[in-house]
Design a protein around this motif. Structure first.
Motif, mmCIF file in Angstrom:
data_model
loop_
_atom_site.group_PDB
_atom_site.id
_atom_site.type_symbol
_atom_site.label_atom_id
_atom_site.label_comp_id
_atom_site.label_asym_id
_atom_site.label_seq_id
_atom_site.Cartn_x
_atom_site.Cartn_y
_atom_site.Cartn_z
ATOM 1 N N PHE A 25 0.834 -1.196 0.000
ATOM 2 C CA PHE A 25 0.000 0.000 0.000
ATOM 3 C C PHE A 25 0.870 1.247 0.000
ATOM 4 O O PHE A 25 1.477 1.615 1.003
ATOM 5 C CB PHE A 25 -0.925 0.003 1.222
ATOM 6 N N SER A 31 1.159 1.324 -5.647
ATOM 7 C CA SER A 31 0.035 0.391 -5.653
ATOM 8 C C SER A 31 -1.284 1.121 -5.856
ATOM 9 O O SER A 31 -2.202 0.596 -6.480
ATOM 10 C CB SER A 31 -0.008 -0.413 -4.349
ATOM 11 N N CYS A 32 -1.388 2.342 -5.329
ATOM 12 C CA CYS A 32 -2.594 3.138 -5.550
ATOM 13 C C CYS A 32 -2.756 3.434 -7.036
ATOM 14 O O CYS A 32 -3.856 3.349 -7.585
ATOM 15 C CB CYS A 32 -2.504 4.436 -4.746
ATOM 16 N N GLY A 70 -11.934 1.658 -4.423
ATOM 17 C CA GLY A 70 -11.371 2.488 -3.361
ATOM 18 C C GLY A 70 -11.854 2.060 -1.989
ATOM 19 O O GLY A 70 -11.077 2.011 -1.023
ATOM 20 N N VAL A 71 -13.134 1.741 -1.878
ATOM 21 C CA VAL A 71 -13.693 1.292 -0.599
ATOM 22 C C VAL A 71 -13.068 -0.033 -0.172
ATOM 23 O O VAL A 71 -12.657 -0.198 0.987
ATOM 24 C CB VAL A 71 -15.224 1.149 -0.700
ATOM 25 N N PHE A 130 -10.154 -1.621 -1.235
ATOM 26 C CA PHE A 130 -8.729 -1.558 -0.957
ATOM 27 C C PHE A 130 -8.441 -0.657 0.243
ATOM 28 O O PHE A 130 -7.546 -0.938 1.047
ATOM 29 C CB PHE A 130 -7.970 -1.057 -2.193
ATOM 30 N N GLY A 131 -9.188 0.435 0.365
ATOM 31 C CA GLY A 131 -8.988 1.330 1.503
ATOM 32 C C GLY A 131 -9.340 0.658 2.818
ATOM 33 O O GLY A 131 -8.604 0.783 3.808
ATOM 34 N N SER A 132 -10.444 -0.064 2.854
ATOM 35 C CA SER A 132 -10.849 -0.780 4.074
ATOM 36 C C SER A 132 -9.821 -1.843 4.433
ATOM 37 O O SER A 132 -9.475 -2.023 5.611
ATOM 38 C CB SER A 132 -12.222 -1.427 3.876
ATOM 39 N N ALA A 178 -6.661 -1.820 3.714
ATOM 40 C CA ALA A 178 -5.456 -1.155 4.210
ATOM 41 C C ALA A 178 -5.630 -0.729 5.665
ATOM 42 O O ALA A 178 -4.725 -0.905 6.490
ATOM 43 C CB ALA A 178 -5.129 0.055 3.336
ATOM 44 N N LEU A 179 -6.800 -0.183 6.000
ATOM 45 C CA LEU A 179 -7.056 0.254 7.373
ATOM 46 C C LEU A 179 -7.054 -0.918 8.347
ATOM 47 O O LEU A 179 -6.461 -0.852 9.427
ATOM 48 C CB LEU A 179 -8.389 0.996 7.447
#
Length: 201
Positions: free
Chosen positions: A109, A113-114, A171-172, A174-176, A178-179
């Motif tokens: 991340f 990767s983004c 985004g949701v 991959f973002g979740s 990552a968190l």
């Protein structure tokens, strides 16, 4: 066919109950996203494939979840002749996620990767637009150049929703991920996370 069925069974038998519950929940959300009111083509189906491929979920499991969610929702929305093309385009996102979005050592991340996630999502959107509308042209339009132009021209207003839906849901997801990974201490050093699980390829 028997070999494919056996592979799917082996893949699912290797999953834990919690993993099966997560897959079931993802399928339920995917089905609901198609059945509830939403802009045309603004669904998480392509993003789920991209994410599953990137985090090393077994291909047979991920493909079964995507196809299963599509079949359940299409049972309510109505089956149609272009389903094989639509389903195939969605499954291509698994390959994009595993071959392009995920790095050589796993899912890292960071800015790179983004960028790969965004590019992979856009590639999937464009492929879906080109392939499904070409199939629509072959099935329903006059077999002429003007028919081809008319088909793609009519599809342009829907393309913006395809791109938006794929990017937002990717985004949701991959973002979740990552968190959750950061909170569980999965990041090491500068923040590299190599996606591994009992369902690794």
């Amino acid at each position: 066919m028997n070999t494919l069925t056996a592979r799917i069974r082996r893949s699912f038998s290797a999953l834990t109950l919690s993993q099966l519950a997560m897959i079931g929940a993802a399928m339920a959300v995917a089905v609901a996203s198609r059945l509830l009111p939403h802009p045309p083509n603004f669904t998480p189906m392509a993003a789920i494939g991209l994410f599953a491929g990137a985090v090393c979920l077994r291909p047979a499991v991920a493909a079964s979840a995507i196809v299963g969610a599509m079949l359940i929702s299409d049972a309510f929305l109505g089956f149609h002749s272009l389903m094989p093309v639509v389903y195939g385009c969605l499954l291509v996102n698994l390959a994009i996620g595993s071959r392009f979005v995920r790095g050589a050592n796993g899912l890292d991340f960071g800015a790179a990767s983004c960028g790969r996630m965004i590019a992979g999502s856009l590639i999937g959107s464009v492929l879906f637009f080109l392939a499904t509308n070409f199939a629509h042209f072959v099935a329903f339009y006059p077999p002429t150049f003007s028919g081809l132009v008319a088909c793609y021209t009519a599809a342009i207003p829907f393309f913006q929703f395809t791109v938006a839906g794929d990017l937002v849901y990717a985004g949701v997801l991959f973002g979740s991920f990552a968190l959750v990974s950061m909170k569980s201490g999965a990041f090491a050093g500068a923040g590299r996370f190599v996606a591994q699980s009992a369902s690794t390829r």
